[in-house]
Motif scaffolding. Structure first.
Motif, PDB file in Angstrom:
ATOM      1  N   ARG A 653       0.824  -1.217   0.000  1.00  0.00           N
ATOM      2  CA  ARG A 653       0.000   0.000   0.000  1.00  0.00           C
ATOM      3  C   ARG A 653       0.856   1.264   0.000  1.00  0.00           C
ATOM      4  O   ARG A 653       0.477   2.305   0.541  1.00  0.00           O
ATOM      5  N   ASN A 654       2.051   1.194  -0.591  1.00  0.00           N
ATOM      6  CA  ASN A 654       2.879   2.378  -0.807  1.00  0.00           C
ATOM      7  C   ASN A 654       3.689   2.155  -2.071  1.00  0.00           C
ATOM      8  O   ASN A 654       3.803   1.023  -2.562  1.00  0.00           O
ATOM      9  N   ALA A 655       4.236   3.248  -2.620  1.00  0.00           N
ATOM     10  CA  ALA A 655       5.056   3.167  -3.838  1.00  0.00           C
ATOM     11  C   ALA A 655       6.501   3.546  -3.528  1.00  0.00           C
ATOM     12  O   ALA A 655       7.210   4.079  -4.369  1.00  0.00           O
ATOM     13  N   VAL A 656       6.921   3.258  -2.302  1.00  0.00           N
ATOM     14  CA  VAL A 656       8.254   3.605  -1.854  1.00  0.00           C
ATOM     15  C   VAL A 656       9.142   2.372  -2.000  1.00  0.00           C
ATOM     16  O   VAL A 656       9.113   1.471  -1.168  1.00  0.00           O
ATOM     17  N   VAL A 657       9.925   2.344  -3.053  1.00  0.00           N
ATOM     18  CA  VAL A 657      10.799   1.204  -3.348  1.00  0.00           C
ATOM     19  C   VAL A 657      12.225   1.730  -3.471  1.00  0.00           C
ATOM     20  O   VAL A 657      12.472   2.670  -4.220  1.00  0.00           O
ATOM     21  N   SER A 658      13.173   1.126  -2.744  1.00  0.00           N
ATOM     22  CA  SER A 658      14.536   1.629  -2.816  1.00  0.00           C
ATOM     23  C   SER A 658      15.541   0.496  -2.692  1.00  0.00           C
ATOM     24  O   SER A 658      15.225  -0.653  -2.986  1.00  0.00           O
ATOM     25  N   ASN A 659      16.758   0.829  -2.201  1.00  0.00           N
ATOM     26  CA  ASN A 659      17.875  -0.111  -2.274  1.00  0.00           C
ATOM     27  C   ASN A 659      18.712  -0.164  -1.006  1.00  0.00           C
ATOM     28  O   ASN A 659      19.859  -0.584  -1.025  1.00  0.00           O
ATOM     29  N   GLY A 660      18.135   0.265   0.122  1.00  0.00           N
ATOM     30  CA  GLY A 660      18.891   0.341   1.362  1.00  0.00           C
ATOM     31  C   GLY A 660      18.759  -0.884   2.245  1.00  0.00           C
ATOM     32  O   GLY A 660      18.177  -1.904   1.847  1.00  0.00           O
ATOM     33  N   PRO A 661      19.241  -0.802   3.483  1.00  0.00           N
ATOM     34  CA  PRO A 661      19.252  -1.956   4.385  1.00  0.00           C
ATOM     35  C   PRO A 661      17.887  -2.324   4.958  1.00  0.00           C
ATOM     36  O   PRO A 661      17.715  -3.417   5.494  1.00  0.00           O
TER      37      PRO A 661
END
Length: 817
Positions: A653-661
């Motif tokens: 239910r969010n569009a927050v996609v990244s590459n961290g830990p």
């Protein structure tokens, strides 16, 4: 903040959030990768950020074991008691500051008057603010008076101390009243019965006071009282950051919904050795942080002198360290004299955690809220998770272009996205993170190298990647090896992700005219000034590339930091966001959202995430490949990405996609909770404990100082002091001193020398390690004016650039006849 304008140098910083595989839970994905994957990422498995509006409630929860730490300064009146509790640990962070923002807009009508339109009136406000009272009474001693944007604990401060202190800014309401009276009388205003009027009407000042922060509320009341005392009619308007975002940062200053705002500047950013961005962020209109931003729909503050100085600093337009330091001094002086933004106090903020939590890293910039702190944190709880109290769970939009500008967002956001480089938390030196430089070549500052024809840059006019031409050149070239990993949605990062931010900077940083839809005034105005410095990139493989930049710095690592190109979210999310913004459904910046009366895009809000999902579905059905990626990404590859992110949004239910830990597992706005979980994929480059080397800084301390109370003018003077590092005497610290007269003018400065190393057995027996001397000869003390003189001594460790500071008044007396 991946796509934030490259004030620091050439590109972007960090980004948004996210995680999980395309069609399975991250836990099962980690298992599929094998037992080795479990060693990647942070020590803890998850963390919850829980909103506590009331600080005392948060403390009670911590004492009973409900939360493990609180990401906000605790009430100052209870700090002494907390330090006595063996179950709690108080961490002081010397970052962040209090200040005042003034509205300098001219009135639309000749029948009204805005006193802060006049530069002299704004500067006079410096004399109306009793900084010592703010520090001693409001902050209970947890702060230091502040006039400049750096503060005494910054590595920059000793460079500007002479210039700043020579201004003699002190609390002096009589002087303030005299200056203001002279200027307003000349403008036609009249003071009658102690009240200012203009054309028969009272001059009204609207003060927006942050009521959600007790200290800032008190400061707002203090400032309002001072304005009333000198004759202004004051309207006090109370509100939180949401209200400030709308009224102060999202409205036209000429609408005069506010005249004065009690600002705070959070210390959530990295500790920086040569800070290139502070004067831009705090004083320069081009950066978009001054009243009106750079929105053409609003009146906006302009100052070409400060813009030029700040840009020279930000983009390394200097030829030596001396020239750079002069630029910093001049930009700071101009900013103080303009006084649109006035600094009042640097904060010493007490943060608290339970003593059972180990490994927290108290970064000199962000404190225990730093990225490395949570990655290195360890707990003995069986759940292997932390519960973290926060003051606010959501106050401003989460997007990678012109969002996440508040501390509440960035403290969580930085846990979810890795950056190309990072800063040593105690020295501010640039260190590789996800982009390791294998070579730095520079011919600057006086010469340049040829840029090869196969180096590519995005041309927004003809809409394709091109070379710059046969005769183009650059000062520097950096070769990077990128540490790629899977995005949190399970898709492997690749060259297309790295290229997309470069495309975006040129596309959205250039106004091509003809109602250009890829233009946001706030973002574009700041980004466009860096475009001439970016000369392009050349990929040698999927994870190795050369970056050419027309910049030079005497510290080569700063060039590498500036030349890095790194994404913080998959290209498909940025592309979908672009399409939504270009269609007029959302805006990247708060100012543009207000001007167009549309939503400020926030990828964490479920309805906004759904809009991204719908756009991705359209892109999949169209077989859409963004123009800058055509020939690099196939339709099938693009559709695989669209499906992965669509599945992510449906699950989280969010569009927050990244590459961290960590990845953003869920956001519960009703419950005030954000949950993040460890990213254990084997492709992630950093193992558990990677940041443990930063647990214990080597901080210098002034232990004993033998300084006389009196000095005879024209007679030699000796000051003896002792320095230790984490409790052990050291002769390896840097000790600087500054002596100023009663006006604040620096008359002497220099470096204390350690006691010479012993050369004989007898000397060795008497040698005292950590002993330093300041020896002033008769010529030096002859410069002392009769009366009080102030000496400031700064002791700084070579591996930890936070100084210990000693201040004392020395009375200069004349020699006996």
């Amino acid at each position: 903040m991946l796509f934030r304008p490259p004030i620091l140098g050439f590109l972007f910083m960090i980004s948004l959030l996210a995680s999980i595989s395309v069609d399975q839970s991250l836990g099962s994905l980690a298992m599929a990768d094998g037992p080795q994957a479990a060693t990647k990422g942070p020590f803890i498995d998850s963390a919850r950020f829980i909103q506590y509006l009331d600080d005392n409630t948060a403390l009670q929860e911590m004492k009973r074991g409900g939360i493990d730490t609180y990401y906000f300064r605790v009430p100052l009146e209870v700090v002494s008691d907390l330090k006595q509790d063996p179950n709690l640990v108080v961490y002081n962070r010397m970052a962040g500051s209090f200040g005042i923002l003034l509205n300098p807009a001219p009135p639309k009508s000749n029948d009204t008057l805005n006193p802060f339109y006049y530069r002299g009136v704004r500067y006079a406000v410096n004399y109306l603010v009793n900084r010592e009272f703010v520090v001693d009474e409001i902050l209970k001693g947890y702060g230091t008076p502040m006039v400049d944007p750096f503060g005494v604990y910054s590595p920059e401060y000793q460079n500007i101390i002479g210039s700043v202190e020579s201004l003699g800014v002190r609390y002096n309401p009589v002087l303030a009243d005299k200056i203001i009276t002279s200027i307003l009388n000349s403008a036609g205003a009249i003071k009658q019965a102690g009240k200012w009027t203009f054309k028969g009407n009272p001059i009204v000042i609207k003060v927006l006071i942050r009521s959600d922060d007790p200290e800032r509320r008190s400061m707002g009341e203090l400032v309002s009282s001072e304005f009333q005392k000198i004759g202004f009619s004051v309207i006090k308007d109370y509100g939180d950051l949401n209200k400030a975002n709308t009224i102060v940062y999202g409205s036209d200053p000429q609408d005069f919904q506010w005249n004065v705002y009690t600002e705070a500047y959070a210390g959530t950013s990295a500790f920086v050795k040569y800070n290139p961005s502070v004067t831009s962020q705090m004083y320069a209109p081009y950066a978009g942080n001054m009243p009106g931003g750079q929105n053409p729909s609003f009146w906006h503050y302009q100052n070409s002198t400060i813009d030029k100085l700040a840009q020279h600093i930000a983009f390394f337009n200097f030829t030596s360290s001396n020239e750079r330091n002069d630029l910093v001094r001049n930009a700071t002086l101009n900013g103080i004299q303009e006084s649109v933004r006035i600094f009042v106090a640097q904060l010493i903020e007490p943060y608290v955690a339970v003593s059972s939590v180990k490994g927290l890293i108290n970064d000199f910039g962000a404190g225990i809220t730093s990225k490395y702190s949570l990655s290195n944190a360890r707990t003995n709880k069986t759940t292997n998770s932390l519960d973290i109290g926060v003051k606010q769970i959501y106050q401003g939009a989460w997007n990678n272009i012109a969002g996440c500008k508040d501390a509440y967002c960035s403290e969580i956001y930085t846990q979810l996205a890795d950056s190309a480089t990072f800063r040593n938390p105690y020295t501010g030196d640039v260190i590789p993170m996800r982009e390791v430089w294998t070579n730095i070549t520079t011919l600057g500052p006086h010469h340049k190298m040829h840029v090869p024809d196969d180096v590519r840059i995005w041309n927004p006019v003809i809409q394709r990647w091109t070379g710059l031409g046969k005769n183009d050149s650059a000062m520097s070239k950096v070769t990077f090896k990128t540490l790629l990993s899977k995005w949190h949605n399970g898709i492997m990062m690749d060259k297309a992700d790295v290229l997309y931010p470069l495309y975006f900077t040129f596309e959205w940083g250039t106004n091509t005219g003809n109602a250009d839809r890829t233009y946001d005034p706030e973002y574009s105005a700041a980004a466009q000034v860096s475009l001439p410095l970016i000369k392009g990139v050349k990929f040698d493989s999927n994870n190795t590339f050369e970056s050419y930049i027309d910049q030079w710095h005497y510290d080569k690592n700063e060039i590498a930091d500036s030349a890095a190109v790194w994404p913080s979210e998959p290209w498909e999310i940025t592309s979908a966001s672009e399409r939504l913004v270009m269609s007029g459904k959302f805006a990247f910046s708060k100012g543009e959202a207000s001007a167009k009366n549309i939503d400020w895009l926030s990828l964490i809000i479920p309805s906004h995430a759904d809009a991204i999902k719908i756009e991705l579905q359209k892109m999949r059905n169209e077989g859409y490949v963004p123009n800058p990626l055509k020939g690099l990404v196939s339709v099938a590859e693009a559709q695989k990405r669209y499906d992965a992110t669509i599945n992510w949004i449906e699950k989280h239910r969010n569009a927050v996609v990244s590459n961290g830990p960590f990845y953003l597992d869920s956001y519960n706005p009703e419950g005030g909770v954000i949950t993040i979980k460890a990213f254990r994929d084997s492709s992630y480059p950093f193992e558990k404990g990677h940041w443990s080397v930063y647990e214990y800084p080597k901080i210098a301390a002034l232990d004993k100082i033998q300084a006389p109370q009196f000095a005879t003018i024209g007679k030699p003077l000796k000051i003896v002091l002792n320095v230790s590092e984490n409790g052990r005497p050291t002769s390896d610290a840097l000790v600087n001193y500054f002596i100023s007269d009663w006006r604040g003018r620096v008359i002497l400065s220099g470096t204390a020398e350690p006691q010479p190393a012993p050369t004989t057995v007898d000397e060795a027996s008497n040698h005292l390690k950590g002993s330093y001397e300041i020896n002033l000869n008769s010529s030096a003390t002859a410069k002392f004016p009769f009366g009080p003189n102030l000496i400031k001594i700064f002791a700084t460790g070579k591996e930890a650039f936070r100084p210990d500071i000693y201040t004392r008044t020395i009375l200069a007396v004349k020699a006996s006849p």
